[in-house]
Design a protein around this motif. Structure first.
Motif, PDB file in Angstrom:
ATOM      1  N   VAL A 100       0.862  -1.187   0.000  1.00  0.00           N
ATOM      2  CA  VAL A 100       0.000   0.000   0.000  1.00  0.00           C
ATOM      3  C   VAL A 100       0.901   1.240   0.000  1.00  0.00           C
ATOM      4  CG1 VAL A 100      -1.789   1.256   1.239  1.00  0.00           C
ATOM      5  CG2 VAL A 100      -1.789  -1.241   1.273  1.00  0.00           C
ATOM      6  N   PRO A 101       0.679   2.201  -0.879  1.00  0.00           N
ATOM      7  CA  PRO A 101       1.621   3.329  -0.988  1.00  0.00           C
ATOM      8  C   PRO A 101       1.432   4.441   0.024  1.00  0.00           C
ATOM      9  CG  PRO A 101      -0.028   3.478  -2.710  1.00  0.00           C
ATOM     10  CD  PRO A 101      -0.263   2.166  -2.019  1.00  0.00           C
ATOM     11  N   ARG A 102       0.232   4.552   0.639  1.00  0.00           N
ATOM     12  CA  ARG A 102      -0.012   5.720   1.489  1.00  0.00           C
ATOM     13  C   ARG A 102      -0.889   5.363   2.683  1.00  0.00           C
ATOM     14  NH1 ARG A 102      -0.814  11.708  -0.775  1.00  0.00           N
ATOM     15  NH2 ARG A 102       1.191  10.969  -1.595  1.00  0.00           N
ATOM     16  N   VAL A 103      -0.530   5.940   3.851  1.00  0.00           N
ATOM     17  CA  VAL A 103      -1.329   5.829   5.061  1.00  0.00           C
ATOM     18  C   VAL A 103      -1.602   7.240   5.575  1.00  0.00           C
ATOM     19  CG1 VAL A 103      -1.404   5.041   7.463  1.00  0.00           C
ATOM     20  CG2 VAL A 103      -0.428   3.559   5.688  1.00  0.00           C
ATOM     21  N   VAL A 104      -2.869   7.519   5.845  1.00  0.00           N
ATOM     22  CA  VAL A 104      -3.270   8.761   6.507  1.00  0.00           C
ATOM     23  C   VAL A 104      -3.590   8.401   7.950  1.00  0.00           C
ATOM     24  CG1 VAL A 104      -4.896  10.678   6.527  1.00  0.00           C
ATOM     25  CG2 VAL A 104      -4.159   9.681   4.341  1.00  0.00           C
ATOM     26  N   PHE A 105      -2.861   9.002   8.873  1.00  0.00           N
ATOM     27  CA  PHE A 105      -2.915   8.629  10.281  1.00  0.00           C
ATOM     28  C   PHE A 105      -3.654   9.702  11.079  1.00  0.00           C
ATOM     29  CE2 PHE A 105      -0.431   8.950  14.429  1.00  0.00           C
ATOM     30  CZ  PHE A 105      -1.149   7.950  15.072  1.00  0.00           C
ATOM     31  N   ALA A 106      -4.684   9.273  11.789  1.00  0.00           N
ATOM     32  CA  ALA A 106      -5.423  10.189  12.655  1.00  0.00           C
ATOM     33  C   ALA A 106      -4.641  10.389  13.944  1.00  0.00           C
ATOM     34  CB  ALA A 106      -6.811   9.640  12.945  1.00  0.00           C
ATOM     35  N   GLY A 153       9.818   4.144   2.258  1.00  0.00           N
ATOM     36  CA  GLY A 153       9.215   4.936   1.193  1.00  0.00           C
ATOM     37  C   GLY A 153       7.707   5.045   1.255  1.00  0.00           C
ATOM     38  N   LEU A 154       7.107   4.671   2.385  1.00  0.00           N
ATOM     39  CA  LEU A 154       5.658   4.769   2.537  1.00  0.00           C
ATOM     40  C   LEU A 154       5.265   6.240   2.724  1.00  0.00           C
ATOM     41  CD1 LEU A 154       2.987   3.118   2.986  1.00  0.00           C
ATOM     42  CD2 LEU A 154       3.512   3.188   5.434  1.00  0.00           C
ATOM     43  N   ASP A 155       4.318   6.716   1.951  1.00  0.00           N
ATOM     44  CA  ASP A 155       3.788   8.056   2.174  1.00  0.00           C
ATOM     45  C   ASP A 155       2.923   8.038   3.429  1.00  0.00           C
ATOM     46  OD1 ASP A 155       4.968   9.146  -0.064  1.00  0.00           O
ATOM     47  OD2 ASP A 155       3.192   8.965  -1.321  1.00  0.00           O
ATOM     48  N   VAL A 156       3.159   8.975   4.342  1.00  0.00           N
ATOM     49  CA  VAL A 156       2.396   9.047   5.591  1.00  0.00           C
ATOM     50  C   VAL A 156       2.028  10.497   5.854  1.00  0.00           C
ATOM     51  CG1 VAL A 156       2.353   8.571   8.060  1.00  0.00           C
ATOM     52  CG2 VAL A 156       3.596   7.023   6.527  1.00  0.00           C
ATOM     53  N   VAL A 157       0.746  10.732   6.053  1.00  0.00           N
ATOM     54  CA  VAL A 157       0.243  12.057   6.419  1.00  0.00           C
ATOM     55  C   VAL A 157      -0.411  11.943   7.787  1.00  0.00           C
ATOM     56  CG1 VAL A 157      -1.259  13.974   5.784  1.00  0.00           C
ATOM     57  CG2 VAL A 157      -0.152  12.612   3.994  1.00  0.00           C
ATOM     58  N   CYS A 158       0.085  12.713   8.761  1.00  0.00           N
ATOM     59  CA  CYS A 158      -0.417  12.686  10.127  1.00  0.00           C
ATOM     60  C   CYS A 158      -1.302  13.903  10.361  1.00  0.00           C
ATOM     61  CB  CYS A 158       0.740  12.692  11.128  1.00  0.00           C
ATOM     62  SG  CYS A 158       1.919  11.340  10.904  1.00  0.00           S
ATOM     63  N   LEU A 159      -2.531  13.671  10.774  1.00  0.00           N
ATOM     64  CA  LEU A 159      -3.507  14.736  10.976  1.00  0.00           C
ATOM     65  C   LEU A 159      -3.698  14.961  12.468  1.00  0.00           C
ATOM     66  CD1 LEU A 159      -6.220  13.468   8.445  1.00  0.00           C
ATOM     67  CD2 LEU A 159      -4.178  14.840   7.956  1.00  0.00           C
ATOM     68  N   ARG A 160      -3.211  16.083  12.975  1.00  0.00           N
ATOM     69  CA  ARG A 160      -3.406  16.419  14.392  1.00  0.00           C
ATOM     70  C   ARG A 160      -4.799  17.046  14.549  1.00  0.00           C
ATOM     71  NH1 ARG A 160       2.581  18.743  16.292  1.00  0.00           N
ATOM     72  NH2 ARG A 160       3.540  16.665  16.487  1.00  0.00           N
ATOM     73  N   ILE A 161      -5.754  16.161  14.745  1.00  0.00           N
ATOM     74  CA  ILE A 161      -7.163  16.546  14.706  1.00  0.00           C
ATOM     75  C   ILE A 161      -7.557  17.267  15.989  1.00  0.00           C
ATOM     76  CG2 ILE A 161      -9.502  15.587  14.636  1.00  0.00           C
ATOM     77  CD1 ILE A 161      -8.349  13.335  12.871  1.00  0.00           C
ATOM     78  N   GLY A 162      -8.400  18.293  15.839  1.00  0.00           N
ATOM     79  CA  GLY A 162      -8.992  18.966  16.982  1.00  0.00           C
ATOM     80  C   GLY A 162     -10.193  18.180  17.481  1.00  0.00           C
TER      81      GLY A 162
END
Length: 264
Positions: A100-106, A153-162
């Motif tokens: 899997v190329p991308r993980v979006v992390f809450a 090389g995994l794309d990771v976007v971390c969302l610091r959620i309110g």
């Protein structure tokens, strides 16, 4: 396009499910809790993020993972460790194994909860000062995401959620609210931004009272449309005692040692 959503039966997952559904996309929803077949064509998976084999199987033929799974409030360390920290490791490792190329992390604002409010905008990539074991677990998740990006090389976007709820719950959340519609916009931006990519961004709507930066999220293509101010006359006052800290009530000594549950 197939999107795996962990923790899909939780509060944020339930809010996002109809907003992320679209033609040409299959939602694969995973949770230990029961998931409802709503006729939207979603693939329902009963599994835990703590089970690496099950997670690897769930990642098969997936284009991206939205990792919402885990405990979303403060709990004792013995519960936080396997679910939030080891569980996030297993999600990232399963994604790597399955290609899997991308993980979006809450992630959460509670990664930096003990930063004092100084009257200035809270910048992106604010250094961790967690306010709880829960906050520590999300710091660990961000660090794991950084490692999996740099090493594999995994794309990771971390969302610091309110606070992601249908509407803000108190006056503090007039500042920190992330509307469900804006949460979906943020996830879409995180899924579609060009890589290679590792980043940490604030997850917040464009609230009149907002004091968290939107700069990094806007670089992803996020353009929030909602403002909590329309609820200003309807919400109760927040506890003023801990508003000097970014994490608000999570900085209360009542949460020392994970002795009781907290709320966002």
């Amino acid at each position: 396009m197939r999107l795996l959503i962990t923790g899909a039966a939780g509060g944020v997952g339930t809010l996002l499910r109809p907003l992320l559904a679209r033609d040409g996309r299959v939602l694969r929803l995973l949770d230990v809790a029961a998931l409802t077949d709503t006729g939207d064509g979603a693939e329902l998976v009963a599994a835990s993020v703590t089970d690496l084999d099950a997670m690897t199987a769930a990642c098969a033929d997936v284009d991206a993972v939205l990792h919402l799974g885990g405990l979303s409030t403060e709990h004792p360390w013995e519960q936080i460790l396997p679910t939030n920290i080891d569980g996030t490791y297993k999600v990232l490792e399963a994604a790597r194994r399955a290609g899997v190329p991308r993980v979006v992390f809450a992630s959460t604002n509670h990664t930096v909860g003990f930063h004092p409010r100084d009257g200035h905008e809270a910048p992106d990539h604010l250094f961790p000062r967690p306010d709880t074991f829960y906050g520590v677990s999300k710091v660990a998740g961000e660090a794991l995401g950084s490692l999996y990006h740099d090493r594999y090389g995994l794309d990771v976007v971390c969302l610091r959620i309110g606070g992601c709820f249908a509407r803000p719950l108190d006056t503090r959340m007039l500042e920190t609210w992330l509307s469900p519609a804006d949460a979906a916009r943020l996830v879409e931006a995180a899924l579609s931004a060009p890589g290679p990519l590792f980043t940490v961004v604030w997850g917040v709507s464009d609230n009149t009272r907002r004091w968290w930066s939107l700069a990094e999220a806007e670089k992803l293509g996020y353009h929030p449309r909602d403002d909590s101010e329309r609820y200003a006359d309807e919400v109760p006052a927040a506890d003023e005692e801990f508003l000097r800290y970014l994490g608000g009530g999570f900085c209360s000594p009542e949460l020392d040692g994970g002795g009781r549950d907290g709320s966002v």
